[in-house]
Design an enzyme around this catalytic site. Structure first.
Site, PDB file in Angstrom:
ATOM      1  CE  LYS A  88      -1.255   0.806   4.958  1.00 24.00           C
ATOM      2  NZ  LYS A  88      -2.126   0.502   6.028  1.00 24.00           N
ATOM      3  CG  ASP A  89       3.612   2.229   2.537  1.00 25.22           C
ATOM      4  OD1 ASP A  89       2.780   2.476   3.055  1.00 25.22           O
ATOM      5  OD2 ASP A  89       4.577   1.730   3.546  1.00 25.22           O
ATOM      6  NE  ARG A 136      -7.041   3.786   3.469  1.00 23.29           N
ATOM      7  CZ  ARG A 136      -8.328   2.984   4.600  1.00 23.29           C
ATOM      8  NH1 ARG A 136      -8.694   2.146   5.060  1.00 23.29           N
ATOM      9  NH2 ARG A 136      -6.989   2.449   5.809  1.00 23.29           N
ATOM     10  NE  ARG A 137      -6.843   2.652   8.478  1.00 20.10           N
ATOM     11  CZ  ARG A 137      -5.829   2.343   8.939  1.00 20.10           C
ATOM     12  NH1 ARG A 137      -4.142   2.904   9.626  1.00 20.10           N
ATOM     13  NH2 ARG A 137      -5.043   0.946   8.350  1.00 20.10           N
ATOM     14  NE  ARG A 158       3.681  10.623  10.002  1.00 19.58           N
ATOM     15  CZ  ARG A 158       4.958  10.061   9.766  1.00 19.58           C
ATOM     16  NH1 ARG A 158       5.266  11.731   8.872  1.00 19.58           N
ATOM     17  NH2 ARG A 158       5.839   9.022   9.427  1.00 19.58           N
ATOM     18  NE  ARG A 164       0.181   5.185  13.357  1.00 20.22           N
ATOM     19  CZ  ARG A 164      -0.257   5.638  12.307  1.00 20.22           C
ATOM     20  NH1 ARG A 164      -0.897   5.640  12.027  1.00 20.22           N
ATOM     21  NH2 ARG A 164       1.067   6.037  11.359  1.00 20.22           N
ATOM     22  CB  CYS A 251     -11.422  12.655  -7.292  1.00 19.99           C
ATOM     23  SG  CYS A 251     -11.705  11.503  -6.898  1.00 19.99           S
TER      24      CYS A 251
END
Length: 326
Positions: A88-89, A136-137, A158, A164, A251
């Site tokens: 995903k990176d 997105r989340r 971050r 986290r 977009c």
């Protein structure tokens, strides 16, 4: 530099990895698999990327690519033989000089909630503070809360996984949302209080999958690494990333996507691709899915992604956060 794979007594293969605990864990797993496959020692070469040292929000420093370019530079310079990335990176365009030699079997692609007191998302109080740096989340969590007639506050965070999780255990936040795969790879899955259903929150394109990359000129190494490739995972993430690439052109809204194979009587029959794009406050989501035969090639998988993206753009995806300035 290119000593091929037949020289089994040769120098160790150098695997480039980021320094984070998660990157080291997933690279260690790949190193072990490559050792078994090739009979050659594999050494980890730690590389610091801009995304690791910058304290800016990921969205500000360019999102994807910030964890990748230093590893790719090292590959191109011949300082390492191959690199492991979280898929995903990776930016959606692949440089010609490098090849994605393998995309191994994907871990759980879902997002998870780690909340205080073992709470699930729907048990969180009104106004709960939920940490995530991902637009997105945010979009999907806010939409889910609205659906339930509640409000939440998403707080940009971050830092690594430990940092986290510390926001929750330290009482600063009610919950954080993370990728299931990352927690599994560092052995912290026990802390998950809810695996978020993909009906509520679609993951980032490619989430839970790793990409093993090497120089296109090193054909023997690429061929050996290809043994670790999983065709279903590759087809799924190719469709997801193609959807992302087609939407990115139109977009700038945050995109979630998941392709999964549908199994009937132990036989894989079809692939379903779901996509979502929305405003970060969750007030508008465009969510669509398509189902078709399992793609027989990368081109077919990419076409599936482009078709769904076109349908989403027709439904107004491009207008959600303003057209991209071209």
């Amino acid at each position: 530099m290119n000593d091929g794979m037949n020289n089994t007594q040769g120098r160790p293969l150098r695997l480039g990895t980021r320094r984070s605990k998660l990157a080291m864990a997933q690279s260690g797993q790949v190193a072990e698999a490559v050792r078994k496959l090739t009979g050659r020692p594999v050494e980890l070469v730690e590389i610091t990327t801009y995304g690791d040292v910058s304290r800016e929000a990921l969205a500000q420093i360019g999102g994807t690519g910030v964890f990748v370019s230093a590893l790719r530079d090292a590959l191109l310079a011949g300082e390492i033989d191959f690199a492991v990335h979280s898929l995903k990176d990776l930016p959606t365009t692949q440089p010609d000089e490098l090849v994605l030699a393998a995309i191994p079997v994907r871990e759980d692609p879902r997002d998870v909630l780690v909340a205080r007191d073992g709470l699930t998302f729907e048990q969180l109080p009104d106004g709960a503070r939920i940490g995530t740096g991902s637009p997105r989340r945010m979009a999907q969590l806010n939409a889910w809360a609205r659906e339930a007639g509640r409000a939440i506050e998403t707080v940009p965070v971050r830092g690594n996984v430990d940092t986290r999780l510390g926001f929750v255990s330290g009482g600063e936040l009610d919950a954080v949302v993370l990728a299931a795969a990352g927690l599994a790879r560092i052995g912290r899955s026990a802390e998950v209080t809810e695996f978020l259903s993909t009906d509520q929150v679609l993951p980032a394109p490619g989430q839970g999958a790793l990409a093993i990359e090497c120089a296109a000129t090193n054909a023997p190494l690429a061929a050996a690494l290809a043994e670790l490739d999983d065709p279903h995972t590759r087809a799924a993430v190719t469709a997801e990333r193609s959807l992302l690439a087609a939407l990115e052109a139109g977009c700038s809204a945050p995109v979630g996507a998941l392709a999964d194979v549908l199994v009937s009587e132990q036989v894989v029959t079809e692939m379903r691709l779901r996509g979502v794009v929305g405003t970060t406050d969750g007030s508008t989501l465009v969510q669509l899915s398509t189902t078709g035969p399992v793609p027989a090639s990368g081109d077919e998988a990419a076409a599936l992604g482009r078709e769904l993206a076109a349908a989403m753009l027709d439904k107004g995806a491009a207008g959600l956060m303003g057209e991209r300035a071209h």
